[in-house]
Design an enzyme around this catalytic site. Structure first.
Site, PDB file in Angstrom:
ATOM      1  N   GLY A  44       0.871  -1.178   0.000  1.00 22.02           N
ATOM      2  CA  GLY A  44       0.000   0.000   0.000  1.00 22.02           C
ATOM      3  C   GLY A  44       0.902   1.220   0.000  1.00 22.02           C
ATOM      4  N   ASP A 232      -1.399   4.631  -6.348  1.00 18.46           N
ATOM      5  CA  ASP A 232       0.032   4.543  -6.022  1.00 18.46           C
ATOM      6  C   ASP A 232       0.807   5.717  -6.582  1.00 18.46           C
ATOM      7  OD1 ASP A 232      -1.082   1.701  -5.958  1.00 18.46           O
ATOM      8  OD2 ASP A 232       0.784   1.627  -4.822  1.00 18.46           O
ATOM      9  N   ASN A 242      -2.967   2.870 -10.405  1.00 16.31           N
ATOM     10  CA  ASN A 242      -3.364   2.053  -9.240  1.00 16.31           C
ATOM     11  C   ASN A 242      -3.294   0.579  -9.633  1.00 16.31           C
ATOM     12  OD1 ASN A 242      -4.363   1.888  -6.504  1.00 16.31           O
ATOM     13  ND2 ASN A 242      -6.334   1.255  -7.352  1.00 16.31           N
TER      14      ASN A 242
HETATM   15  O1  MRU Z   1       0.616  -3.891  -4.794  1.00 15.58           O
HETATM   16  P1  MRU Z   1      -0.029  -3.204  -3.639  1.00 15.58           P
HETATM   17  O2  MRU Z   1      -0.916  -4.119  -2.850  1.00 15.58           O
HETATM   18  O3  MRU Z   1       0.962  -2.455  -2.788  1.00 15.58           O
HETATM   19  O4  MRU Z   1      -0.962  -2.127  -4.321  1.00 15.58           O
HETATM   20  C1  MRU Z   1      -1.702  -1.276  -3.526  1.00 15.58           C
HETATM   21  C2  MRU Z   1      -2.708  -0.498  -4.261  1.00 15.58           C
HETATM   22  O5  MRU Z   1      -2.840  -0.600  -5.451  1.00 15.58           O
HETATM   23  C3  MRU Z   1      -3.530   0.464  -3.464  1.00 15.58           C
HETATM   24  O6  MRU Z   1      -4.743   0.717  -4.105  1.00 15.58           O
HETATM   25  C4  MRU Z   1      -2.757   1.786  -3.365  1.00 15.58           C
HETATM   26  O7  MRU Z   1      -1.487   1.587  -2.827  1.00 15.58           O
HETATM   27  C5  MRU Z   1      -3.464   2.785  -2.563  1.00 15.58           C
HETATM   28  S1  MRU Z   1      -3.206   2.428  -0.851  1.00 15.58           S
HETATM   29  C6  MRU Z   1      -3.935   3.430   0.187  1.00 15.58           C
END
Ligand code: MRU
Length: 349
Positions: A44, A232, A242
């Site tokens: 995240g 992200d 994202n």
């Molecule tokens: O690969 P991840 O699980 O780290 O991806 C996370 C996401 O895509 C979330 O939607 C993003 O980080 C927003 S977190 C508040």
């Protein structure tokens, strides 16, 4: 994430073990921090920025020299390429540390990491407050419950508290709004099914897990009042990067007149970038696609094969939703349309 002052290290909830078990995992060395981010024990966008800040602070206790500092920052930043929060956190630490003497650098870095963490909670809370107004307006136009669809996990597990996309949902539930969340499983790592569903369940919020491919159908059937996702990396142009699959949801939302929102702390904005082609999209291991990870009947975590052994798999982990598909962006500084995003920029950033 919690900092254990008496032991001088950090612990994180190992997200690879949820929902089966809530296990706190100790991070003591730079390698521990890098491994935890790369393996997605912590994940995240906001949380990996915060974790990296602590990783740097702890490493400076070992060696606070400039060479060691720069090398640690580069290693932490290289753990995952897409979320801009890692770069944001390292830039912020560097800005602070470049001004202080070596003998107090570790102490200053730890204080800065604590500040980043404390601010994240406020930022997410503020996103929640702005988003709440939006949800209240939407609820006034529809029959209860308000139906929200989200993707991946952008709740408190992805930050420290509240989260981003789920912050408005948590605030709405607190206010007694009748709300139901469609949680898309988010293949291949299943952050929706294993993390978002777990979080919502803990909070007693009504939710239903769907396979990713059910999203368009549900929108077409009128069962979704709004989509809210995290991000992200959101470009100054309003393009929202994202978790893979976000773009498909945005396309389905536009085709079915469903408003599509991204909840984005300003630490996730790539202020100097308006070119989606330059976003570094993380490509993860084929194993994540070819095998499914979960808890077996014996209660132990494990993997099962899904595909022929000879098949290859591609695993891009993020996509970019063009600004024109985004109804509005919910930030801690207010809600803006994608074309207004640039106006939020302040000197500190
Ligand atoms: O690969 P991840 O699980 O780290 O991806 C996370 C996401 O895509 C979330 O939607 C993003 O980080 C927003 S977190 C508040």
């Amino acid at each position: 994430l919690r900092y254990l002052g008496d032991q001088g290290h950090v612990e994180i909830i190992d997200q690879t073990r949820l929902p089966g078990s809530l296990h706190w995992h100790a991070l003591k060395s730079l390698d521990d921090f890098c491994e935890a981010i790369t393996a997605m024990r912590v994940r995240g966008a906001p949380l990996i920025g915060i974790t990296a800040a602590y990783g740097l602070a702890l490493e400076l206790r070992r060696d606070a020299g400039e060479t060691a500092r720069r090398s640690a920052m580069a290693q932490l930043q290289a753990t995952r390429p897409t979320a801009v929060n890692l770069r944001w956190a390292m830039d912020r630490m560097e800005q602070r540390l470049s001004l202080v003497a070596e003998d107090i650098a570790a102490e200053v870095a730890l204080a800065e990491a604590h500040q980043i963490a404390a601010q994240d909670i406020e930022i997410c809370r503020s996103i929640g407050d702005h988003g709440l107004e939006l949800l209240q307006q939407l609820a006034g136009k529809t029959t209860a419950p308000l139906q929200i669809m989200t993707h991946c996990n952008a709740g408190w597990l992805a930050a420290l508290r509240w989260g981003t996309a789920l912050a408005p949902v948590y605030r709405a539930a607190e206010q007694g709004l009748d709300i139901h969340v469609w949680v898309s499983e988010t293949r291949p790592r299943n952050q929706g099914a294993s993390l978002t569903a777990w979080e919502l369940g803990q909070a007693g919020i009504a939710h239903t897990i769907i396979v990713d491919n059910a999203a368009g159908h549900l929108m077409q059937c009128g069962k979704v009042d709004a989509c809210i996702v995290g991000s992200d990396r959101t470009l100054a142009s309003g393009d929202v990067c994202n978790k893979i699959g976000t773009y498909l949801k945005a396309l389905a939302a536009r085709a079915n007149d469903v408003p599509f929102y991204a909840a984005v702390p300003t630490s996730s904005i790539d202020w100097d970038n308006t070119n989606a082609d330059t976003v570094p999209i993380e490509h993860r291991s084929a194993t994540e696609v070819l095998q499914m990870y979960g808890t077996g009947e014996n209660g132990e975590p494990g993997r099962v094969a899904l595909a022929p052994e000879f098949s290859q798999a591609a695993n891009p982990a993020f996509d970019v939703t063009p600004a024109e598909l985004v109804t509005a962006i919910i930030t801690e500084r207010g809600i803006v349309t994608p074309d207004q995003l640039g106006q939020l920029k302040r000197p500190r950033d």
